[in-house]
Design a protein around this motif. Sequence first.
Motif, PDB file in Angstrom:
ATOM      1  N   ALA A 214      28.905  96.510  -1.622  1.00 45.79           N
ATOM      2  CA  ALA A 214      28.254  95.881  -0.467  1.00 45.79           C
ATOM      3  C   ALA A 214      28.820  96.422   0.843  1.00 45.79           C
ATOM      4  CB  ALA A 214      28.467  94.371  -0.531  1.00 45.79           C
ATOM      5  N   ALA A 222      22.789  90.948   7.253  1.00 43.35           N
ATOM      6  CA  ALA A 222      24.205  90.595   7.130  1.00 43.35           C
ATOM      7  C   ALA A 222      24.920  91.486   6.114  1.00 43.35           C
ATOM      8  CB  ALA A 222      24.339  89.122   6.723  1.00 43.35           C
ATOM      9  N   VAL A 223      24.283  91.635   4.955  1.00 40.79           N
ATOM     10  CA  VAL A 223      24.905  92.388   3.865  1.00 40.79           C
ATOM     11  C   VAL A 223      23.859  93.248   3.175  1.00 40.79           C
ATOM     12  CG1 VAL A 223      26.283  92.217   1.739  1.00 40.79           C
ATOM     13  CG2 VAL A 223      26.411  90.380   3.437  1.00 40.79           C
ATOM     14  N   SER A 225      23.531  95.324  -0.298  1.00 45.11           N
ATOM     15  CA  SER A 225      24.306  95.471  -1.533  1.00 45.11           C
ATOM     16  C   SER A 225      23.402  95.868  -2.683  1.00 45.11           C
ATOM     17  CB  SER A 225      25.026  94.161  -1.860  1.00 45.11           C
ATOM     18  OG  SER A 225      24.086  93.146  -2.126  1.00 45.11           O
ATOM     19  N   ASP A 227      21.662  95.382  -6.252  1.00 42.64           N
ATOM     20  CA  ASP A 227      21.233  94.210  -7.017  1.00 42.64           C
ATOM     21  C   ASP A 227      21.720  94.444  -8.451  1.00 42.64           C
ATOM     22  OD1 ASP A 227      20.031  91.969  -7.994  1.00 42.64           O
ATOM     23  OD2 ASP A 227      17.966  92.629  -7.649  1.00 42.64           O
ATOM     24  N   GLY A 297      32.760  95.005  -7.031  1.00 44.65           N
ATOM     25  CA  GLY A 297      32.794  93.759  -6.250  1.00 44.65           C
ATOM     26  C   GLY A 297      31.941  92.640  -6.825  1.00 44.65           C
ATOM     27  N   TYR A 298      31.581  92.756  -8.111  1.00 43.00           N
ATOM     28  CA  TYR A 298      30.696  91.756  -8.716  1.00 43.00           C
ATOM     29  C   TYR A 298      31.399  90.885  -9.755  1.00 43.00           C
ATOM     30  CZ  TYR A 298      26.856  93.642  -6.115  1.00 43.00           C
ATOM     31  OH  TYR A 298      26.038  94.014  -5.084  1.00 43.00           O
ATOM     32  N   LYS A 300      32.801  88.097  -9.291  1.00 46.64           N
ATOM     33  CA  LYS A 300      32.437  86.697  -9.086  1.00 46.64           C
ATOM     34  C   LYS A 300      30.954  86.579  -8.735  1.00 46.64           C
ATOM     35  CE  LYS A 300      35.715  86.003  -5.937  1.00 46.64           C
ATOM     36  NZ  LYS A 300      36.527  85.236  -4.960  1.00 46.64           N
ATOM     37  N   LYS A 301      30.375  85.407  -8.992  1.00 47.28           N
ATOM     38  CA  LYS A 301      28.967  85.174  -8.679  1.00 47.28           C
ATOM     39  C   LYS A 301      28.802  84.803  -7.204  1.00 47.28           C
ATOM     40  CE  LYS A 301      25.035  83.131 -11.037  1.00 47.28           C
ATOM     41  NZ  LYS A 301      24.329  84.413 -11.212  1.00 47.28           N
ATOM     42  N   GLU A 302      29.778  84.012  -6.720  1.00 51.02           N
ATOM     43  CA  GLU A 302      29.778  83.596  -5.307  1.00 51.02           C
ATOM     44  C   GLU A 302      31.088  84.045  -4.657  1.00 51.02           C
ATOM     45  OE1 GLU A 302      27.320  82.119  -3.493  1.00 51.02           O
ATOM     46  OE2 GLU A 302      26.070  82.403  -5.267  1.00 51.02           O
ATOM     47  N   GLU A 303      31.140  83.926  -3.345  1.00 51.75           N
ATOM     48  CA  GLU A 303      32.353  84.302  -2.604  1.00 51.75           C
ATOM     49  C   GLU A 303      32.822  85.714  -2.947  1.00 51.75           C
ATOM     50  OE1 GLU A 303      35.419  81.496  -1.932  1.00 51.75           O
ATOM     51  OE2 GLU A 303      33.947  80.253  -0.918  1.00 51.75           O
ATOM     52  N   ARG A 304      31.856  86.589  -3.162  1.00 51.38           N
ATOM     53  CA  ARG A 304      32.189  88.004  -3.348  1.00 51.38           C
ATOM     54  C   ARG A 304      32.674  88.552  -2.021  1.00 51.38           C
ATOM     55  NH1 ARG A 304      26.349  89.071  -6.147  1.00 51.38           N
ATOM     56  NH2 ARG A 304      26.885  88.461  -8.277  1.00 51.38           N
ATOM     57  N   GLU A 305      33.542  89.523  -2.061  1.00 53.92           N
ATOM     58  CA  GLU A 305      34.127  90.021  -0.818  1.00 53.92           C
ATOM     59  C   GLU A 305      33.482  91.314  -0.328  1.00 53.92           C
ATOM     60  OE1 GLU A 305      38.434  89.127  -0.047  1.00 53.92           O
ATOM     61  OE2 GLU A 305      38.436  89.114  -2.236  1.00 53.92           O
TER      62      GLU A 305
END
Lengths: 344, 344
Positions: A214, A222-223, A225, A227, A297-298, A300-305
């Motif tokens: 991302a 915003a981002v 990335s 998919d 960077g995947y 996690k499902k949420e709060e990825r950095e």
Amino acid sequence: MFDTLPGSITPRMNGAKLEVEGWKRGVTEKNNSSFYVFGDMRKHQRNLRKNRLFIVVSLVVILFVLYKFNYVSISNISPPFSSNKVPLIIVITPTYKRPTRLADLTRMSNTLSHVPHLHWIVVEDSHNKVKHVEKLLQRSTLPYTYIAVRTIPGYPKRGWYQRTMALTHIREHTSEVLNGHENGVVYFGDDDNSYDVRLFTNYIRNVKKVGLWAVGMVGGTAVESPDVVNGSVVGFKVKWNPNRKFAVDMAGFAINLSVVLGSSAVFGTSCARGAGAPETCLLEDMGLTRGDIEPFGYDKKEEREILVWHTKTVKPTLGDNKSKGNSTAKNNAPLETNGFIFEA
Amino acid sequence: MFDTLPGSITPRMNGAKLEVEGWKRGVTEKNNSSFYVFGDMRKHQRNLRKNRLFIVVSLVVILFVLYKFNYVSISNISPPFSSNKVPLIIVITPTYKRPTRLADLTRMSNTLSHVPHLHWIVVEDSHNKVKHVEKLLQRSTLPYTYIAVRTIPGYPKRGWYQRTMALTHIREHTSEVLNGHENGVVYFGDDDNSYDVRLFTNYIRNVKKVGLWAVGMVGGTAVESPDVVNGSVVGFKVKWNPNRKFAVDMAGFAINLSVVLGSSAVFGTSCARGAGAPETCLLEDMGLTRGDIEPFGYDKKEEREILVWHTKTVKPTLGDNKSKGNSTAKNNAPLETNGFIFEA
């Protein structure tokens, strides 16, 4: 060198010498040959044991002190002799003279100099190298290559030709750039973007073929990335032209050096398949397909950095400062810099 | 720990053991007491010398390897035990939630983490701390204080109240912040500026009372700097309001901690003497005069270096990215970040 280290070796070395002096000379009665007697064998063995203990304790103390004062990092002490096995990160940065350039390059240098095993290729869009950029690169303590090549007619501005020349340099001077490293990864890092050090150490260093991740604040959103479904890239979460084969910003991918060396692809003068953005043309021309993409960077499902942001520095207002206090002064007077280095 | 170090101690330790085993037991004819004979005194002395040589060579080899692989920096090995004599640099950074903030703070963190003996005070303009900022500070490996205080009515935005709260924190928690350091220097470092590491190590660290230096791209001009004649500041080379007693940008000065602790001055809700800019009011309120100023960066007449730039990051265009390929999508839809952390 040792003077500055705590724990003194010399006195104990003298100790060993004294021990030698403690020997008593004698003569055997049988054949008159010399022999040496040491009064107490146990004492001697104790001394030998003490010597050994001393060596071990000294080493532990020295290493502890070095560690304590951050001269040695335990986490870094592996593997010291296989450093040429660590893939070299080759960062290609096109640049050009502008008021914010030295500030941008300084920030980038502060970031890159945290990354071991990195070679920085900086390509000036000019006929000549710039002295203060060269000095900045020297201060970075990074291995670097500084080249000046002016954009040729037909190529767009914004570094296309400079990146092409950097790829050519890597192909023609591979072993010079690798400098003992067995492999490398190539990344296009512009000088005004913002990088988290982990982009290099966790993502780029591990790219086997082509890695994607991302990028913050790019393409009007915003981002941007990839998919990712079940670890595979099935498309791109981008606002602008998502149907490109590689809908990715220049900051969003890195290519293993073996892929670069196995192809002659460079940035052309245009890229119709990218609707003007050159990234997909380069990656396609290198023979890469979506199936080759390694997404980073995947976990996690949420709060990825997000580890890289496509930032731009505001063009500053620069006026003539001779007419002090007069904010309506004409801006065509030469810039007063009071003896300071300033690019304008 | 030793397993990973090159040069093996153990085999030579065994060598020492073997040597002990080489002793021959005998009995004196006179009093029947045990004695020990070693066949060749010269061989024994040679072994002892070899032992000593081995210790020294081992230490040199270990230190060389640590140095070679950047685990030990020779330049850093002095003075290890007087580190609390080094003045602590206390950087005060007001911050607020915005799309470019994590990028800006990441770059700043990459810069500050090059500076030893630095404490970072970050003050959030909010009622609450922000988790991702706290994580960023933890990753920086710097000692830090993170406070959240929302600007109160009457105070302008842009960090005045947050800087005031940081000064109060330093005065109320001095020994906690100093953490063993005997002295300190306070610097107001905004999170979007660009810093050369030498600003901290060469300038700020050496400020005895109040230090001033050039700032790039501020006040509508290329460089704002003190006007230095024979080592003294006689005025200011600035375009905007040069008649202020201290015509200096927030990034252009640092104050010794003793001055901060010897006064109760903070940023007020306004500064008429600064035509709205708060710097001169704070410095005047601390009892400082132009004669107290120590100018930095004037060793040379020309090619003087700028070590801090007043940069701003372009506010990005952020749209809704659900209607892919449709660049005329409405911007009031919620931002799609695909699971990534993004401040908007």
